[in-house]
Design a protein around this motif. Structure first.
Motif, PDB file in Angstrom:
ATOM      1  N   LYS A 103     -10.780  46.729  51.171  1.00 37.03           N
ATOM      2  CA  LYS A 103     -10.518  45.379  51.758  1.00 37.03           C
ATOM      3  C   LYS A 103      -9.261  45.352  52.898  1.00 37.03           C
ATOM      4  O   LYS A 103      -9.394  44.891  54.037  1.00 37.03           O
ATOM      5  CB  LYS A 103     -10.224  44.168  50.739  1.00 37.03           C
ATOM      6  CG  LYS A 103     -11.492  44.145  49.793  1.00 37.03           C
ATOM      7  CD  LYS A 103     -10.921  43.027  49.084  1.00 37.03           C
ATOM      8  CE  LYS A 103     -12.445  42.634  47.860  1.00 37.03           C
ATOM      9  NZ  LYS A 103     -13.322  41.899  48.657  1.00 37.03           N
ATOM     10  N   VAL A 141      -4.860  33.733  48.377  1.00 37.72           N
ATOM     11  CA  VAL A 141      -5.824  34.609  47.599  1.00 37.72           C
ATOM     12  C   VAL A 141      -5.196  36.165  47.646  1.00 37.72           C
ATOM     13  O   VAL A 141      -4.646  36.799  48.544  1.00 37.72           O
ATOM     14  CB  VAL A 141      -6.974  34.690  48.371  1.00 37.72           C
ATOM     15  CG1 VAL A 141      -8.059  35.335  47.855  1.00 37.72           C
ATOM     16  CG2 VAL A 141      -7.407  33.280  48.617  1.00 37.72           C
ATOM     17  N   LYS A 143      -6.004  39.965  46.490  1.00 41.11           N
ATOM     18  CA  LYS A 143      -7.182  40.953  46.335  1.00 41.11           C
ATOM     19  C   LYS A 143      -6.797  42.457  46.197  1.00 41.11           C
ATOM     20  O   LYS A 143      -5.782  42.786  46.901  1.00 41.11           O
ATOM     21  CB  LYS A 143      -8.216  40.796  47.785  1.00 41.11           C
ATOM     22  CG  LYS A 143      -8.529  39.395  47.794  1.00 41.11           C
ATOM     23  CD  LYS A 143      -9.453  39.481  49.165  1.00 41.11           C
ATOM     24  CE  LYS A 143     -10.047  38.138  49.333  1.00 41.11           C
ATOM     25  NZ  LYS A 143     -11.067  38.002  50.485  1.00 41.11           N
ATOM     26  N   VAL A 153     -10.465  39.662  42.765  1.00 41.53           N
ATOM     27  CA  VAL A 153      -9.875  38.542  43.539  1.00 41.53           C
ATOM     28  C   VAL A 153      -9.216  37.294  42.860  1.00 41.53           C
ATOM     29  O   VAL A 153      -9.871  36.902  41.890  1.00 41.53           O
ATOM     30  CB  VAL A 153     -11.032  37.960  44.519  1.00 41.53           C
ATOM     31  CG1 VAL A 153     -10.530  36.793  45.357  1.00 41.53           C
ATOM     32  CG2 VAL A 153     -11.617  39.001  45.197  1.00 41.53           C
ATOM     33  N   GLU A 183      -4.003  36.966  51.304  1.00 42.36           N
ATOM     34  CA  GLU A 183      -4.564  36.336  52.325  1.00 42.36           C
ATOM     35  C   GLU A 183      -4.555  34.771  52.251  1.00 42.36           C
ATOM     36  O   GLU A 183      -4.528  34.031  51.132  1.00 42.36           O
ATOM     37  CB  GLU A 183      -6.040  36.843  52.848  1.00 42.36           C
ATOM     38  CG  GLU A 183      -7.149  36.627  51.832  1.00 42.36           C
ATOM     39  CD  GLU A 183      -8.400  37.060  52.462  1.00 42.36           C
ATOM     40  OE1 GLU A 183      -8.292  38.273  52.875  1.00 42.36           O
ATOM     41  OE2 GLU A 183      -9.275  36.313  52.268  1.00 42.36           O
ATOM     42  N   GLU A 184      -4.593  34.217  53.400  1.00 41.38           N
ATOM     43  CA  GLU A 184      -4.755  32.670  53.506  1.00 41.38           C
ATOM     44  C   GLU A 184      -5.898  32.257  52.836  1.00 41.38           C
ATOM     45  O   GLU A 184      -6.856  32.868  52.984  1.00 41.38           O
ATOM     46  CB  GLU A 184      -4.775  32.579  55.180  1.00 41.38           C
ATOM     47  CG  GLU A 184      -5.185  31.064  55.668  1.00 41.38           C
ATOM     48  CD  GLU A 184      -5.512  30.960  57.012  1.00 41.38           C
ATOM     49  OE1 GLU A 184      -5.802  30.112  57.410  1.00 41.38           O
ATOM     50  OE2 GLU A 184      -5.924  32.320  57.504  1.00 41.38           O
ATOM     51  N   TYR A 185      -5.911  31.017  52.248  1.00 40.72           N
ATOM     52  CA  TYR A 185      -6.968  30.565  51.598  1.00 40.72           C
ATOM     53  C   TYR A 185      -7.712  29.438  52.581  1.00 40.72           C
ATOM     54  O   TYR A 185      -7.465  28.898  53.291  1.00 40.72           O
ATOM     55  CB  TYR A 185      -6.483  29.686  50.482  1.00 40.72           C
ATOM     56  CG  TYR A 185      -7.455  28.558  49.655  1.00 40.72           C
ATOM     57  CD1 TYR A 185      -8.141  29.499  48.569  1.00 40.72           C
ATOM     58  CD2 TYR A 185      -7.555  27.451  49.858  1.00 40.72           C
ATOM     59  CE1 TYR A 185      -9.080  28.778  47.821  1.00 40.72           C
ATOM     60  CE2 TYR A 185      -8.696  26.830  49.109  1.00 40.72           C
ATOM     61  CZ  TYR A 185      -9.474  27.423  48.201  1.00 40.72           C
ATOM     62  OH  TYR A 185     -10.271  26.700  47.475  1.00 40.72           O
ATOM     63  N   LEU A 186      -9.233  29.936  52.445  1.00 39.06           N
ATOM     64  CA  LEU A 186      -9.942  29.168  53.640  1.00 39.06           C
ATOM     65  C   LEU A 186     -10.731  28.173  52.797  1.00 39.06           C
ATOM     66  O   LEU A 186     -11.135  28.372  51.870  1.00 39.06           O
ATOM     67  CB  LEU A 186     -10.966  30.244  54.034  1.00 39.06           C
ATOM     68  CG  LEU A 186     -10.436  31.344  54.856  1.00 39.06           C
ATOM     69  CD1 LEU A 186     -11.242  32.285  55.329  1.00 39.06           C
ATOM     70  CD2 LEU A 186      -9.674  30.763  56.063  1.00 39.06           C
ATOM     71  N   GLU A 190     -19.414  28.551  51.574  1.00 44.28           N
ATOM     72  CA  GLU A 190     -19.320  29.790  51.774  1.00 44.28           C
ATOM     73  C   GLU A 190     -20.760  30.216  51.673  1.00 44.28           C
ATOM     74  O   GLU A 190     -21.777  29.729  51.156  1.00 44.28           O
ATOM     75  CB  GLU A 190     -18.775  30.168  50.089  1.00 44.28           C
ATOM     76  CG  GLU A 190     -18.685  31.850  50.137  1.00 44.28           C
ATOM     77  CD  GLU A 190     -17.831  32.391  48.939  1.00 44.28           C
ATOM     78  OE1 GLU A 190     -17.104  31.464  48.308  1.00 44.28           O
ATOM     79  OE2 GLU A 190     -18.106  33.336  48.636  1.00 44.28           O
ATOM     80  N   LYS A 212     -20.676  31.818  42.745  1.00 41.52           N
ATOM     81  CA  LYS A 212     -20.018  33.091  41.995  1.00 41.52           C
ATOM     82  C   LYS A 212     -19.210  32.733  40.714  1.00 41.52           C
ATOM     83  O   LYS A 212     -19.115  33.303  40.002  1.00 41.52           O
ATOM     84  CB  LYS A 212     -18.933  33.625  43.027  1.00 41.52           C
ATOM     85  CG  LYS A 212     -19.640  33.932  44.415  1.00 41.52           C
ATOM     86  CD  LYS A 212     -18.932  35.268  44.657  1.00 41.52           C
ATOM     87  CE  LYS A 212     -19.558  36.238  45.620  1.00 41.52           C
ATOM     88  NZ  LYS A 212     -18.895  36.272  46.873  1.00 41.52           N
ATOM     89  N   LEU A 280     -14.840  36.436  54.921  1.00 40.02           N
ATOM     90  CA  LEU A 280     -14.104  36.744  53.399  1.00 40.02           C
ATOM     91  C   LEU A 280     -14.424  37.966  53.171  1.00 40.02           C
ATOM     92  O   LEU A 280     -13.383  38.632  52.665  1.00 40.02           O
ATOM     93  CB  LEU A 280     -15.003  35.946  52.392  1.00 40.02           C
ATOM     94  CG  LEU A 280     -14.646  34.363  52.619  1.00 40.02           C
ATOM     95  CD1 LEU A 280     -15.827  33.631  51.318  1.00 40.02           C
ATOM     96  CD2 LEU A 280     -13.376  34.121  52.297  1.00 40.02           C
ATOM     97  N   GLU A 281     -15.474  38.725  53.462  1.00 41.59           N
ATOM     98  CA  GLU A 281     -15.616  40.257  53.153  1.00 41.59           C
ATOM     99  C   GLU A 281     -16.743  40.703  53.644  1.00 41.59           C
ATOM    100  O   GLU A 281     -17.739  39.974  54.060  1.00 41.59           O
ATOM    101  CB  GLU A 281     -15.651  40.370  51.470  1.00 41.59           C
ATOM    102  CG  GLU A 281     -16.904  39.490  50.938  1.00 41.59           C
ATOM    103  CD  GLU A 281     -17.311  39.927  49.651  1.00 41.59           C
ATOM    104  OE1 GLU A 281     -16.612  40.989  48.938  1.00 41.59           O
ATOM    105  OE2 GLU A 281     -18.139  39.243  48.940  1.00 41.59           O
TER     106      GLU A 281
HETATM  107  P1  AMP Z   1     -14.355  38.588  47.745  1.00 44.83           P
HETATM  108  O1  AMP Z   1     -14.992  39.668  46.770  1.00 44.83           O
HETATM  109  O2  AMP Z   1     -13.307  38.914  48.856  1.00 44.83           O
HETATM  110  O3  AMP Z   1     -15.604  37.873  48.618  1.00 44.83           O
HETATM  111  O4  AMP Z   1     -14.147  37.223  46.947  1.00 44.83           O
HETATM  112  C1  AMP Z   1     -14.635  36.910  46.022  1.00 44.83           C
HETATM  113  C2  AMP Z   1     -14.866  35.250  46.106  1.00 44.83           C
HETATM  114  O5  AMP Z   1     -13.450  34.568  46.056  1.00 44.83           O
HETATM  115  C3  AMP Z   1     -15.337  34.772  47.248  1.00 44.83           C
HETATM  116  O6  AMP Z   1     -16.715  34.714  47.089  1.00 44.83           O
HETATM  117  C4  AMP Z   1     -14.865  33.405  47.469  1.00 44.83           C
HETATM  118  O7  AMP Z   1     -15.506  32.336  46.935  1.00 44.83           O
HETATM  119  C5  AMP Z   1     -13.350  33.595  46.875  1.00 44.83           C
HETATM  120  N1  AMP Z   1     -12.460  34.106  48.274  1.00 44.83           N
HETATM  121  C6  AMP Z   1     -12.107  35.061  48.718  1.00 44.83           C
HETATM  122  N2  AMP Z   1     -11.294  35.130  49.571  1.00 44.83           N
HETATM  123  C7  AMP Z   1     -11.130  33.794  49.921  1.00 44.83           C
HETATM  124  C8  AMP Z   1     -10.282  33.129  50.905  1.00 44.83           C
HETATM  125  N3  AMP Z   1      -9.316  33.711  51.915  1.00 44.83           N
HETATM  126  N4  AMP Z   1     -10.136  31.846  50.759  1.00 44.83           N
HETATM  127  C9  AMP Z   1     -11.007  31.117  49.778  1.00 44.83           C
HETATM  128  N5  AMP Z   1     -11.754  31.748  48.788  1.00 44.83           N
HETATM  129  C10 AMP Z   1     -11.880  33.074  48.842  1.00 44.83           C
END
Ligand code: AMP
Ligand code: GLY
Length: 444
Positions: A103, A141, A143, A153, A183-186, A190, A212, A280-281
Motif C-alpha cells: 500500500k 484509517v 493499513k 485495514v 490515512e485520512e478517512y473518506l 464505495e 465488504k 482507496l486501493e
Molecule cells: P482497502 O483494502 O484499502 O480497500 O480497505 C478495505 C476497506 O476499508 C475498503 O473497502 C473501505 O471500505 C475501507 N477503507 C479503506 N480505506 C479507507 C479510507 N481512507 N476511508 C474510508 N474507508 C476506507
C-alpha cells in the motif's frame, strides 16, 4: 487444435472466469488449478501458489493462455516465470503487482502521478505512528502495508483504537505489517471499477458495488466481500471518464515511466466523495465477488478479450454487455470471517437460465458436495431491473441447501436506495451534504 486455457485459483471468481471462458465460440479446453467442487471436470490438483509446478504444467500441456485469478501467485512472480518459459499469461508482472502488494508503494506512485487519494503517511515503527495519532483527526484509517487477505485495514474512531490498530497491524500481521500506512478517512459511495490495461491503453469493464462488512447495514468485521451488484446506479459515464483521466491513465503512464508497465485487469477501489472519485486501493486482479457479477453480464467472448489484453491488442476490442443488472449473494460458513466450520453438506438445485451458482470453498468427497472454506457459494441472478435481480438472487439462496449458512440479506439495497444508505452512520459531514451533491452528479 483446440486452445487450452489454465485459470489459476480456487475461489468463486475463478469458477466465474472458467465458466465464461468455456462459453467461448473457440470451444477451448478450460482447466483450473486447483479449482474447487464447482469445476470437478476442470480441476488440476496443483496449488495456485506452487509457481514452478504451474509453469512446468503449462509448458508440458501446451497451454495457450494462463489466466491468473488471485493476487498471491502474482505476488510470487507467476506471470514473470510463465513469460520466461514462453507461455502467454494474463496478469501483471511481479514488479507491477506491487500496486496491490504494498500500500505504501501504491501511495508513492499515486503521489508521483497526482492521483486523488486520501492524505497519508507511512510508518516503519509503532512509536512514531502513535505520536502521529495523538494529533490526527478521527476517524482515521490504519493499513498494514502488505497482503493481508482483507484483514489489514482498521478504522479507528479515537486515539485508543488507533494505538490498538497500530499494534495489531505491526505484530499480528507479521510480514504484512512491517510498515503501516495511516490515512485520512473518506466518506461517500464505495465502488470497484475495472479496466483492462496493456501498452498504455485502458478499456473499461465497468463498475460493481461490493459489500465488504460481514453483517447487514455494513456492520461487523471486514471480509473479502459478502455480495455485489452491477452496475451501480450512481456510476455515470461522466464518473467513468473522470476516473480514466484522473486515475487510470496517469497510473499507466507512471508505471511505464518506472520501467514496470502494467498489463492485466486493474481493479480500482474508489470512494466517490463530494470532491469526486478518490482511490482507496489498487488491486491487480478481478475482485471476488465482483467477477461473478461482471461475468454474468459480459456478452463478449472472454477468451478473445483476455488474449487481446495479454498480447497487447486492446485497441481492437469492442466489449458487449448485458444491460440487465446482476446481483451476487455470498453464502458463507457459519463463523466467517472468524473461525468457521467446514465439511457442511451442500446441495445446489437445478438452475433457471437467469441464475448461476459459483463455487468458492467447496469440495466433493465420496460424491457429496461439502463446504471447505469461508466464502462457500455465490448465488447470482440477472434481472430486468435491480429489484428483480435481487429478488431472484435471494429466491435462489432459499433453494440452496446449506445448513447454517451465513449471508447478508441487504445485498443490492444500496443501489435501490441511492442517497441514503451509503453514508456511514456517525458521518462527520452530516448525511445530507455529500448525498445531495452525489445525487446531483448522478442525475446531471
Ligand atoms: P482497502 O483494502 O484499502 O480497500 O480497505 C478495505 C476497506 O476499508 C475498503 O473497502 C473501505 O471500505 C475501507 N477503507 C479503506 N480505506 C479507507 C479510507 N481512507 N476511508 C474510508 N474507508 C476506507
Ligand atoms: N471484493 C474485494 C476484493 O476482491 O478484493
Amino acid at each position: 487444435m483446440r486452445k487450452k486455457v489454465l485459470v489459476v485459483g480456487k475461489g468463486a471468481r475463478e469458477h466465474a472466469l472458467a465458466w465464461k471462458l468455456q462459453q467461448s465460440p473457440a470451444r477451448p479446453t478450460v482447466l483450473v488449478a486447483p479449482g474447487n467442487g464447482g469445476v470437478p471436470e476442470m480441476s488440476v490438483s496443483l496449488s495456485h501458489t506452487h509457481i514452478s509446478a504451474l509453469v512446468d504444467f503449462a509448458v508440458a500441456e501446451g497451454i495457450n493462455l494462463v489466466v491468473v485469478g488471485s493476487e498471491e501467485p502474482l505476488s510470487m512472480g507467476l506471470v514473470d516465470a510463465l513469460q520466461a518459459a514462453g507461455v502467454p499469461a494474463f496478469g501483471p508482472t511481479l514488479a507491477a503487482s506491487q500496486l496491490e502488494c504494498s500500500k505504501a508503494f501504491a501511495k508513492e506512485v499515486m503521489a508521483e502521478a497526482g492521483i486523488p487519494t486520501a492524505q497519508w503517511r507511512v510508518f516503519g515503527d509503532g512509536e512514531a505512528a502513535k505520536v502521529f495519532l495523538k494529533n490526527t483527526a478521527y476517524p482515521c484509517v490504519i493499513k498494514a502495508d502488505g497482503l493481508a487477505a482483507g484483514k489489514g485495514v482498521f478504522i479507528a474512531r479515537d486515539y485508543e483504537e488507533g494505538c490498538q490498530a497500530v499494534d495489531t497491524a505491526f505484530w499480528a500481521l507479521g510480514e504484512a505489517g512491517r510498515r503501516i500506512v495511516i490515512e485520512e478517512y473518506l466518506e461517500g459511495y464505495e465502488v470497484s471499477f475495472f479496466c483492462l490495461c496493456a501498452g498504455g491503453t485502458a478499456v473499461p469493464l465497468g463498475a460493481v458495488q461490493d459489500h465488504k462488512r460481514a453483517y447487514n447495514g455494513d456492520q461487523g468485521p471486514n471480509t473479502g466481500g459478502m455480495g455485489t451488484y452491477s452496475p451501480p446506479p450512481f456510476w455515470t459515464k461522466e464518473l467513468e471518464e473522470e476516473t480514466l483521466s484522473r486515475v487510470v491513465r496517469p497510473l499507466l503512464e507512471a508505471m511505464a515511466r518506472r520501467g514496470t508497465p502494467y498489463t492485466g485487469v486493474l481493479f480500482v477501489g474508489l470512494m466517490i466523495t463530494a470532491a469526486g472519485p478518490k482511490v482507496l486501493e489498487f488491486n491487480v486482479r478481478f475482485g471476488d465477488p465482483e467477477a461473478q457479477a461482471l461475468m454474468l453480464r459480459l456478452r463478449s467472448d472472454l477468451l478473445a478479450v483476455l488474449e487481446a489484453c495479454a498480447h497487447g491488442r486492446l485497441e481492437e476490442l469492442a466489449l458487449e454487455w448485458d444491460p440487465s443488472p446482476a446481483v451476487c449473494v455470498v453464502m458463507a460458513a457459519p463463523g466467517y470471517p472468524g473461525e468457521y466450520a467446514q465439511g457442511i453438506p451442500l446441495a445446489v438445485p437445478p438452475l433457471k437460465d437467469y441464475e448461476m451458482v459459483f463455487h468458492g470453498g467447496t469440495t466433493i468427497k465420496d460424491g457429496q458436495l461439502l463446504s471447505s472454506g469461508g466464502r462457500v457459494l455465490s448465488a447470482c441472478a440477472l434481472g430486468p431491473d435491480l429489484r428483480t435481480a435481487r429478488e431472484r438472487a435471494y429466491a435462489l439462496v432459499e433453494r440452496i441447501s446449506f445448513p447454517q449458512a451465513h449471508y447478508r440479506t441487504d445485498i443490492g439495497l444500496k443501489g435501490l436506495e441511492v442517497g441514503t444508505l451509503c453514508i456511514p452512520s456517525g458521518s462527520m459531514l452530516g448525511e445530507q451534504i455529500p448525498t445531495a451533491r452525489l445525487l446531483a452528479r448522478a442525475e446531471s
